[in-house]
Design an enzyme around this catalytic site. Structure first.
Site, mmCIF file in Angstrom:
data_model
loop_
_atom_site.group_PDB
_atom_site.id
_atom_site.type_symbol
_atom_site.label_atom_id
_atom_site.label_comp_id
_atom_site.label_asym_id
_atom_site.label_seq_id
_atom_site.Cartn_x
_atom_site.Cartn_y
_atom_site.Cartn_z
ATOM 1 C CB THR A 46 -4.164 11.292 19.931
ATOM 2 O OG1 THR A 46 -4.085 11.810 18.490
ATOM 3 C CG2 THR A 46 -4.980 10.209 19.599
ATOM 4 C CE1 TYR A 109 -14.107 5.255 8.670
ATOM 5 C CE2 TYR A 109 -14.529 7.121 6.594
ATOM 6 C CZ TYR A 109 -15.232 5.711 7.231
ATOM 7 O OH TYR A 109 -16.656 4.979 6.767
ATOM 8 C CE1 TYR A 134 2.185 9.365 16.085
ATOM 9 C CE2 TYR A 134 0.447 11.359 16.617
ATOM 10 C CZ TYR A 134 0.573 10.186 17.130
ATOM 11 O OH TYR A 134 0.621 9.365 17.917
ATOM 12 N NE ARG A 139 -3.752 7.053 19.120
ATOM 13 C CZ ARG A 139 -5.341 6.709 20.030
ATOM 14 N NH1 ARG A 139 -6.306 7.104 19.791
ATOM 15 N NH2 ARG A 139 -5.065 7.137 21.237
ATOM 16 C CE LYS A 163 4.208 10.719 19.072
ATOM 17 N NZ LYS A 163 2.793 11.238 19.602
ATOM 18 C CB ILE A 205 6.641 13.420 21.063
ATOM 19 C CG1 ILE A 205 6.907 14.623 20.237
ATOM 20 C CG2 ILE A 205 5.042 13.815 21.829
ATOM 21 C CD1 ILE A 205 6.418 14.714 18.837
#
Length: 290
Positions: A46, A109, A134, A139, A163, A205
């Site tokens: 990202t 989404y 992840y 987000r 992550k 990360i």
């Protein structure tokens, strides 16, 4: 896959003033991180503004980082999305010979329920590739709950790492407490790196880590060595600037630091814009404090 331990950094994509990819600055960024202790590099995450890169640009960025890295540190490649079968296809068709694993964000989404998230990663696991889960609810709009992560970890050995970037640190601790052998967790939130590593995590990360790789990698190693007081000295030194770089969204803040250091130029692609003058001034002042 214990090779992915310590500080991984989610590299930014440097741009020129005309918003073309700045490969010279990308070279400097990769070298700067490797020479200052970063343990592995995450490509096209990202933070790389990957959503704004064309397929050709992604290919060029991948090839450039592989060449500059020259097998010095392990590499991880970001491949994710909200169309499960398309993500599976991309993973299967990608040349992963230079990469230790794929970092794949949970679907955004669509907002699937926990069973949908489980089925998504089950399909990705069927590729046989090493996959890093992840979870970043800020987000994606949906949290991959600890129980779902643990279900995946117990059933699919190639889903070997998560992550984790849930806003509730207790979720990290629940996974670390209950995880099966061979599965691990890295922090996806820079500010949680130290407590999560001390609790048994594999490090982070990181975004801020690419600006301060020496300090951040030293902090994480001190945590592995159980030198808690020394580790918290570095944590406390970096906590303010870590908060500042996310104040107006990522990666506008870390690009300010890297530009002030002379490593990249401070340009972003729409819909992201550069940090405001006010935030830029605050970051520059905190850099002087550090």
């Amino acid at each position: 896959m214990s090779i992915l331990k310590g500080v991984g950094v989610a590299l930014v994509t440097p741009f020129n003033e005309d918003l073309s990819v700045d490969f010279d600055s990308l070279t400097k960024l990769v070298d700067y991180n490797i020479e200052n202790g970063t343990n592995y590099l995450v490509v096209l995450g990202t933070t790389a503004e990957a959503a704004t890169l064309s397929a050709d640009e992604k290919k060029q960025v991948i090839e450039h980082i592989i060449k500059v890295n020259n097998k010095r540190v392990p590499l991880v490649l970001g491949i994710g999305g909200n169309n499960t079968l398309e993500v599976k296809k991309q993973i299967e068709e990608a040349d992963l010979s230079a990469f230790e694993a794929v970092l794949s964000v949970s679907p955004y989404y669509n907002k699937p329920n926990q069973e949908g998230l489980y089925q998504h990663y089950k399909v990705l696991a069927s590729t046989g590739k090493n996959i890093i889960i992840y979870n970043v609810p800020s987000r994606t709009g949906q949290n991959l709950e600890a129980e779902t992560t643990l279900r995946l970890a117990k059933e699919f050995p190639n889903l070997f790492l998560i992550k984790e970037a849930a806003p509730n640190i207790l979720q990290y601790f629940d996974i670390l407490r209950k995880k099966p052998e061979g599965f691990n967790l890295v922090s996806g939130d820079d500010e949680y790196t130290l407590p999560v590593t001390l609790a048994g995590g594999n490090g982070v990360i990181s975004v801020i880590g690419q600006a301060y790789p020496k300090e951040f990698s030293t902090m994480v190693q001190l945590a592995f060595d159980r030198k808690v007081d020394e580790a918290y000295e570095i944590h406390n030194k970096l906590v303010e600037i870590t908060r500042l770089i996310f104040a107006e969204g990522n990666p506008c803040g870390v690009k300010v630091i890297l530009a002030e250091m002379g490593i990249i130029k401070n340009y972003l692609r729409l819909p992201l814009v550069a940090a405001s003058e006010s935030l830029h001034a605050k970051i520059k002042a905190e850099m002087a404090n550090i």
